[in-house]
Design an enzyme around this catalytic site. Sequence first.
Site, PDB file in Angstrom:
ATOM      1  N   ASP A  22      -1.521  -6.935  22.361  1.00 41.41           N
ATOM      2  CA  ASP A  22      -1.638  -6.639  23.785  1.00 41.41           C
ATOM      3  C   ASP A  22      -3.116  -6.644  24.159  1.00 41.41           C
ATOM      4  O   ASP A  22      -3.844  -5.710  23.869  1.00 41.41           O
ATOM      5  CB  ASP A  22      -1.014  -5.265  24.087  1.00 41.41           C
ATOM      6  CG  ASP A  22      -1.154  -4.889  25.570  1.00 41.41           C
ATOM      7  OD1 ASP A  22      -1.876  -5.593  26.311  1.00 41.41           O
ATOM      8  OD2 ASP A  22      -0.538  -3.883  25.985  1.00 41.41           O
ATOM      9  N   HIS A 137      -6.117   9.157  33.604  1.00 40.33           N
ATOM     10  CA  HIS A 137      -5.252   8.300  34.433  1.00 40.33           C
ATOM     11  C   HIS A 137      -3.798   8.790  34.489  1.00 40.33           C
ATOM     12  O   HIS A 137      -3.021   8.334  35.326  1.00 40.33           O
ATOM     13  CB  HIS A 137      -5.236   6.859  33.887  1.00 40.33           C
ATOM     14  CG  HIS A 137      -6.574   6.191  33.943  1.00 40.33           C
ATOM     15  ND1 HIS A 137      -7.276   6.036  35.114  1.00 40.33           N
ATOM     16  CD2 HIS A 137      -7.347   5.644  32.964  1.00 40.33           C
ATOM     17  CE1 HIS A 137      -8.426   5.417  34.866  1.00 40.33           C
ATOM     18  NE2 HIS A 137      -8.497   5.180  33.564  1.00 40.33           N
ATOM     19  N   ASP A 174     -16.546   8.687  33.494  1.00 41.02           N
ATOM     20  CA  ASP A 174     -15.887   7.486  32.983  1.00 41.02           C
ATOM     21  C   ASP A 174     -16.011   6.378  34.038  1.00 41.02           C
ATOM     22  O   ASP A 174     -16.094   6.661  35.228  1.00 41.02           O
ATOM     23  CB  ASP A 174     -14.405   7.812  32.730  1.00 41.02           C
ATOM     24  CG  ASP A 174     -13.648   6.692  32.039  1.00 41.02           C
ATOM     25  OD1 ASP A 174     -13.376   6.807  30.827  1.00 41.02           O
ATOM     26  OD2 ASP A 174     -13.303   5.691  32.719  1.00 41.02           O
ATOM     27  N   HIS A 176     -13.863   4.282  34.979  1.00 42.35           N
ATOM     28  CA  HIS A 176     -12.637   4.087  35.765  1.00 42.35           C
ATOM     29  C   HIS A 176     -12.377   5.311  36.652  1.00 42.35           C
ATOM     30  O   HIS A 176     -12.778   6.425  36.304  1.00 42.35           O
ATOM     31  CB  HIS A 176     -11.430   3.889  34.844  1.00 42.35           C
ATOM     32  CG  HIS A 176     -11.548   2.707  33.936  1.00 42.35           C
ATOM     33  ND1 HIS A 176     -12.003   2.817  32.638  1.00 42.35           N
ATOM     34  CD2 HIS A 176     -11.271   1.399  34.137  1.00 42.35           C
ATOM     35  CE1 HIS A 176     -12.003   1.610  32.066  1.00 42.35           C
ATOM     36  NE2 HIS A 176     -11.570   0.722  32.965  1.00 42.35           N
ATOM     37  N   ASP A 267     -17.356   4.419  28.879  1.00 39.22           N
ATOM     38  CA  ASP A 267     -17.247   3.017  29.253  1.00 39.22           C
ATOM     39  C   ASP A 267     -18.174   2.709  30.432  1.00 39.22           C
ATOM     40  O   ASP A 267     -18.331   1.565  30.838  1.00 39.22           O
ATOM     41  CB  ASP A 267     -15.784   2.632  29.574  1.00 39.22           C
ATOM     42  CG  ASP A 267     -15.035   3.721  30.314  1.00 39.22           C
ATOM     43  OD1 ASP A 267     -15.686   4.637  30.862  1.00 39.22           O
ATOM     44  OD2 ASP A 267     -13.783   3.659  30.350  1.00 39.22           O
ATOM     45  N   TYR A 307     -15.516   1.950  24.939  1.00 37.12           N
ATOM     46  CA  TYR A 307     -14.904   0.947  24.066  1.00 37.12           C
ATOM     47  C   TYR A 307     -15.888   0.108  23.278  1.00 37.12           C
ATOM     48  O   TYR A 307     -15.493  -0.753  22.500  1.00 37.12           O
ATOM     49  CB  TYR A 307     -13.940   0.080  24.900  1.00 37.12           C
ATOM     50  CG  TYR A 307     -12.988   0.980  25.656  1.00 37.12           C
ATOM     51  CD1 TYR A 307     -11.952   1.626  24.982  1.00 37.12           C
ATOM     52  CD2 TYR A 307     -13.188   1.291  27.006  1.00 37.12           C
ATOM     53  CE1 TYR A 307     -11.113   2.524  25.642  1.00 37.12           C
ATOM     54  CE2 TYR A 307     -12.364   2.186  27.670  1.00 37.12           C
ATOM     55  CZ  TYR A 307     -11.329   2.801  26.979  1.00 37.12           C
ATOM     56  OH  TYR A 307     -10.509   3.701  27.622  1.00 37.12           O
TER      57      TYR A 307
END
Length: 681
Positions: A22, A137, A174, A176, A267, A307
């Site tokens: 994935d 999230h 973060d 995001h 990230d 990451y």
Amino acid sequence: MAAGTALVYDGEMSSHKLLWEDPVCDIEVPERLSSCYDRLQHYNLVERCISVSAREGTDSEIMLIHSMDYLETVKGTEKMEEEELQKVSAGYDAVYFHPTTYRCAKLAVGATLQLVDAVMSGKTRNGMALVRPPGHHSQRNAANGFCIFNNVAIAAKYAQRKYNLQRILIVDWDVHHGQGIQYTFDDDPSILYFSWHRFEHQKFWPSLRESNYDAVGQGKGRGFTINIPWNQVGLGNSDYLAAFLHVLLPMAFEFDPELVLISAGYDSGIGDPEGQMNATPECFSHLTHFLMNLAKGKLCAVLEGGYHLRSLSESVCMTLKTLLGDPLPPLSGEMMPCLSARESIQNVRAAHKPYWKCLTYEDVTPLQDLSTRSCQAEEAESTQSNAELLTPQEVGKGNISEVIKTDRFLEMHMKSIIVSLKPPIKTAAAVDESDTHLLPPAVHIPKGLDVKEFKTTISAFDVKLMKEEALSSLLNMLAVLNKIIKKEVINGLAVSSTPSLSSAIAAAHCRKLKVQKILCVFVGDMDMKIELEDGKVLLINICAKQSEQVNTKHNISLNWKEDPETNNFFSATFGFILPVAYSYQPNLTIVIVGPNQNLGKNRISLLISLLQGLAQSQILALIQDTEEKIMQDITNILTGGFIPNFGTYAPDLKENVQMIKELREQFQQEWKLLQCSAASS
Ligand code: X5A
Ligand code: ZN
């Protein structure tokens, strides 16, 4: 006040992993956790922390945020075969399940709560939890974006219930948007949620309308959600700093939280394939340091994303070192927020003006997102381009050789930072014999001075008529300064009956020892005797008297009107002094507290505490001998034992805010971190 830093870690959280192919999820790997821990060990940071064990979060703790149905669904994955797991995973956006996912997600929740307990019970002052899977999230009924249970949202609810907290700040750095946290507390004024995120005009995942700057919260919670959408990649240290100085910090200090939780995703750091931003690891030291001044230092950092393994682990180390009280590393790169970042900052400030007193007198008008030029283009045009920093085109494009490049960059970069960071003794002091009892035992008092060494420095000044005592206190001050410059100690303080003369002599001594840039912050009414000709000194003078002196780039007077209602000094601190200081990037800071200073000890304390972010925390505090109370507070700050607090917030006087605004306009071309709108250049 509580001391020590907790580290919560359990290697078992590495068992959660992706079993099939994935391309969306394959960056969320077990090595994220182990490489952080390895790196912490490499820097001997693990042994300096108070180890706190993880535990499983209970059903009822998980249900503080999530529905029973969802909890049962996650529970059900424990017994599943791969095929079934894949099916459940496909029901959510960017999520995978493994047979151990449920166990790991419970450990991630429990580890976070253990950290909250350590900090709230006073076992430690602050701490960090290294957890997987991440949380920000995930939502009441759904896993999302690698997240299963919302660790930080659960922690906030848990802390409110168990410790009866009225105000908690969540800082989500973060890259995001932590939409799960935003949804949970959307209408809740007791939780201030701040998130910056790669947005690119809603093109970047999760591509939500409600990630934009105009999502400020709902109902009673209006104003308590702060979103800074980043519309370009390649942002770096100065953009993040500007966001903190001009958006988060003024609001956070007005909010006055009792606990700070960080959704600490890395990230947003250099080399990350998701974020494609450029912030170097030491940037996270500074972000952490700012937040340590809130909530009496009660701060819990909880891992979210990140990451690029090397970037992630170095940044985690920087965060933890700062929590432990180590001196701050210098920030690299020119301090110049780019146009797109300034647009975002201006838009958020405009959107929040109705809700925050700190913005009342600021003229902020909303703007459409207009910028099309890239940050890299701006950077290339800037005179002092950042030769050692890789451009965002070079890093994080997923191209293997580029990632290796970032690795090498980080290797060299971190070496230079870590080496410069470890004096054995923190604070040295030069005080009257009779005052030594006021100092904590850890403070080093230099003895057996080599007077000859300082003779030439002093002889240039008019000290012939000085009494023996005064002369010896000058020499003691120089001994302390010497130790700071030679990095035998990190900071120091000296009491003086003639602080103005002392500071001039101190500055002259710095020059003799080839200190390149000295930041001098004067508080109080004083005759400035410091030599300014060669531009090696930047002087900021905070006084009540209107001075006739004409401000120049290196000599700025701030006429702060006395205000009995307000105990703080935030508009000057965040709106001017820190942006100028960070733009200047001094090698040494000297703070002089003279007579008739009208700031009071709280304001001076916070200022000094924050100035420790500059010059690798090398500060000399020179204090008028009549200011005994202030001397004690400053000593406590320099030795790392104390964080000032302010009581109920009152806004700064309109005329003070006005004065700061004018100074900002006057100097924003010289000191670019003053820029907080797109109109700035
Ligand atoms: C925690 C976190 C990112 C998910 C990205 C999905 N999640 N494209 O960083
Ligand atoms: Zn993330």
